[in-house]
Design a protein around this motif. Structure first.
Motif, PDB file in Angstrom:
ATOM      1  N   ALA A  93       2.407   9.955 -17.780  1.00  0.00           N
ATOM      2  CA  ALA A  93       2.843   9.517 -17.258  1.00  0.00           C
ATOM      3  C   ALA A  93       1.737   7.895 -16.217  1.00  0.00           C
ATOM      4  N   CYS A  94       0.976   8.139 -16.176  1.00  0.00           N
ATOM      5  CA  CYS A  94       0.034   6.749 -15.917  1.00  0.00           C
ATOM      6  C   CYS A  94      -0.221   5.899 -16.854  1.00  0.00           C
ATOM      7  N   LEU A  95       0.340   5.493 -18.323  1.00  0.00           N
ATOM      8  CA  LEU A  95       0.497   4.423 -18.923  1.00  0.00           C
ATOM      9  C   LEU A  95       2.573   4.270 -18.830  1.00  0.00           C
ATOM     10  N   LEU A  96       2.759   4.871 -18.483  1.00  0.00           N
ATOM     11  CA  LEU A  96       4.327   3.853 -17.741  1.00  0.00           C
ATOM     12  C   LEU A  96       3.771   3.788 -17.075  1.00  0.00           C
ATOM     13  N   SER A  97       3.004   3.991 -15.472  1.00  0.00           N
ATOM     14  CA  SER A  97       3.115   3.256 -14.402  1.00  0.00           C
ATOM     15  C   SER A  97       2.141   1.803 -14.610  1.00  0.00           C
ATOM     16  N   VAL A  98       1.482   1.828 -15.858  1.00  0.00           N
ATOM     17  CA  VAL A  98       0.629   0.703 -16.018  1.00  0.00           C
ATOM     18  C   VAL A  98       1.833  -0.521 -16.985  1.00  0.00           C
ATOM     19  N   MET A  99       2.805   1.009 -17.774  1.00  0.00           N
ATOM     20  CA  MET A  99       3.481  -0.419 -18.537  1.00  0.00           C
ATOM     21  C   MET A  99       4.424  -1.394 -17.253  1.00  0.00           C
TER      22      MET A  99
ATOM     23  N   VAL B 284      -7.626  -2.662 -21.551  1.00  0.00           N
ATOM     24  CA  VAL B 284      -8.356  -1.673 -21.923  1.00  0.00           C
ATOM     25  C   VAL B 284      -8.913  -0.516 -20.970  1.00  0.00           C
ATOM     26  N   ARG B 285      -9.119  -1.104 -19.366  1.00  0.00           N
ATOM     27  CA  ARG B 285      -9.388  -0.400 -18.562  1.00  0.00           C
ATOM     28  C   ARG B 285      -8.628   0.473 -17.944  1.00  0.00           C
ATOM     29  N   LEU B 286      -7.307   0.044 -17.781  1.00  0.00           N
ATOM     30  CA  LEU B 286      -6.084   0.407 -17.642  1.00  0.00           C
ATOM     31  C   LEU B 286      -5.855   1.946 -18.290  1.00  0.00           C
ATOM     32  N   VAL B 287      -5.696   1.484 -19.350  1.00  0.00           N
ATOM     33  CA  VAL B 287      -5.636   2.719 -20.484  1.00  0.00           C
ATOM     34  C   VAL B 287      -6.811   4.055 -20.194  1.00  0.00           C
ATOM     35  N   LEU B 288      -8.251   3.578 -20.274  1.00  0.00           N
ATOM     36  CA  LEU B 288      -9.085   4.402 -20.113  1.00  0.00           C
ATOM     37  C   LEU B 288      -9.016   4.837 -18.621  1.00  0.00           C
ATOM     38  N   ILE B 289      -8.255   4.373 -18.090  1.00  0.00           N
ATOM     39  CA  ILE B 289      -8.176   5.457 -16.300  1.00  0.00           C
ATOM     40  C   ILE B 289      -7.112   6.492 -16.591  1.00  0.00           C
ATOM     41  N   SER B 290      -5.993   5.945 -17.450  1.00  0.00           N
ATOM     42  CA  SER B 290      -4.858   6.774 -17.605  1.00  0.00           C
ATOM     43  C   SER B 290      -5.453   8.137 -18.042  1.00  0.00           C
ATOM     44  N   TRP B 291      -5.841   7.902 -19.364  1.00  0.00           N
ATOM     45  CA  TRP B 291      -6.725   8.764 -20.351  1.00  0.00           C
ATOM     46  C   TRP B 291      -7.674  10.059 -18.920  1.00  0.00           C
TER      47      TRP B 291
ATOM     48  N   VAL C 283      -0.985  19.908 -22.451  1.00  0.00           N
ATOM     49  CA  VAL C 283       0.469  19.947 -21.688  1.00  0.00           C
ATOM     50  C   VAL C 283       0.592  18.804 -20.711  1.00  0.00           C
ATOM     51  N   PHE C 284      -0.736  19.213 -19.409  1.00  0.00           N
ATOM     52  CA  PHE C 284      -1.026  19.200 -18.363  1.00  0.00           C
ATOM     53  C   PHE C 284      -1.594  17.581 -18.836  1.00  0.00           C
ATOM     54  N   PHE C 285      -2.526  17.452 -19.880  1.00  0.00           N
ATOM     55  CA  PHE C 285      -3.176  16.048 -20.652  1.00  0.00           C
ATOM     56  C   PHE C 285      -2.606  15.532 -20.955  1.00  0.00           C
ATOM     57  N   SER C 286      -1.105  15.485 -21.651  1.00  0.00           N
ATOM     58  CA  SER C 286      -0.064  14.871 -22.234  1.00  0.00           C
ATOM     59  C   SER C 286       0.720  14.224 -21.452  1.00  0.00           C
ATOM     60  N   SER C 287       1.217  15.134 -20.424  1.00  0.00           N
ATOM     61  CA  SER C 287       1.987  14.574 -19.815  1.00  0.00           C
ATOM     62  C   SER C 287       1.306  13.363 -18.600  1.00  0.00           C
ATOM     63  N   GLY C 288       0.276  13.764 -18.314  1.00  0.00           N
ATOM     64  CA  GLY C 288      -0.634  13.528 -16.925  1.00  0.00           C
ATOM     65  C   GLY C 288      -0.651  11.870 -18.194  1.00  0.00           C
ATOM     66  N   THR C 289      -1.075  11.803 -18.691  1.00  0.00           N
ATOM     67  CA  THR C 289      -1.815  10.386 -19.338  1.00  0.00           C
ATOM     68  C   THR C 289      -0.384   9.429 -19.505  1.00  0.00           C
TER      69      THR C 289
END
Length: 307
Positions: free
Chosen positions: A112-118, A142-149, A104-110
């Motif tokens: 949140a990060c992706l929405l910020s990157v977008m 690619v780096r931004l996505v890897l950092i998000s995950w 739950v925290f992994f999915s929601s956290g990712t």
């Protein structure tokens, strides 16, 4: 891995959304529809972005990752909820509870990060259109996505460690339909003040750390849009980020309320959680497809190719 406890608790009991059999039947149909729409919508988005070369851009690369996260998010909670709505006794093992807390925290956290990157991607596209290709290079995306995950994984790992540190005595009933760390606090017979403060700090750090870049990105975007002289130009520019803005409001609005409010097991608490973990992953592909001409055109091209 098991929670430290004083009574060898091996499972928890979930109260769910209702104990009325008739309401449970209606809820089962409702959440089955939500789950199927979520899976079909996000899989369609992934297929279309993968198949259509017109969508091989940074914006849709991030969107494909968002669709995958939404697919995972719905699979963390909804299958278990559907099973419980058909069962007389709704239980979950300690290991299963820990696993659910993590994902739950992994999915929601990712997300949140992706929405910020977008948001940063939209800022670069609208405020620096001539340098957009250079700013949003493939390597940076690619780096931004890897950092998000990676950041979401680290945050979820810390949250699970907090859950493991709790002591549980006799209480086994979680007043929720899923395992979320705040819902476990009332069951603990140890001092939860430190754990609560760490969770609050972690949620604020991760939440604000992803929301503040969104806020400043949109402050610059709005400033740029207002400087455009023609109404048509302003409307056209705003339409390129309106879908993302709606997704941000839906996700962060319910997410902040869900984790910053004291856990109570109230109807509002459950409603916010449903909005946050079930409804938003279903709506995201609809928002991006219905309000985006490029996606609608790509869907038509893809369907025409395979039908």
């Amino acid at each position: 891995m098991a929670l430290r406890n004083r009574s060898t608790i091996t499972e928890f009991i979930l109260t769910g959304l209702s104990d009325d059999p008739h309401i449970q039947a209606l809820l089962f149909v409702l959440f089955l529809v939500i789950y199927l729409l979520t899976v079909m919508g996000n899989l369609t988005m992934l297929l279309v972005i993968r198949a259509d070369s017109h969508l091989h851009t940074p914006m849709y690369f991030f969107l494909s990752n968002l669709s995958f996260v939404d697919l995972c998010f719905s699979c963390v909670t909804l299958p278990k909820l559907l099973k419980d709505l058909l069962s007389e006794k709704n239980t979950i093992s300690v290991e299963g509870c820990l696993t659910q807390v993590f994902f739950v925290f992994f999915s929601s956290g990712t997300e949140a990060c992706l929405l910020s990157v977008m948001a940063y991607d939209r800022y670069a596209a609208i405020c620096h259109p001539l340098h957009y290709g250079q700013v949003m290079s493939n390597q940076l995306c690619v780096r931004l996505v890897l950092i998000s995950w990676g950041l979401a994984s680290l945050n979820a790992f810390v949250i699970v460690l907090l859950a493991i540190s709790l002591d549980f005595c006799e209480a086994q009933t979680i007043h929720h339909y899923t395992c979320e760390l705040p819902a476990l606090f009332p069951l603990s017979c140890s001092d939860i003040s430190i754990v609560t403060n760490i969770l609050l700090c972690s949620s604020l750090l991760h939440g604000l750390g992803t929301f503040i870049p969104i806020f400043f990105s949109y402050a610059r975007i709005i400033s740029t849009i207002l400087s455009i002289s023609s109404t048509k130009g302003r409307s056209k520019t705003f339409s390129t980020c309106s879908s993302h803005l709606i997704a941000v409001i839906l996700f962060f609005g319910s997410g902040f309320l869900c984790y910053l409010m004291p856990p109570s097991g109230s109807s509002l608490d459950l409603l916010l959680s449903v909005q946050y973990s079930a409804v938003t992953p279903m709506l995201n592909p609809l928002i991006y497809s219905l309000k985006n001409k490029e996606v609608k055109a790509a869907v038509k091209r893809t369907l025409g190719r395979y039908l």
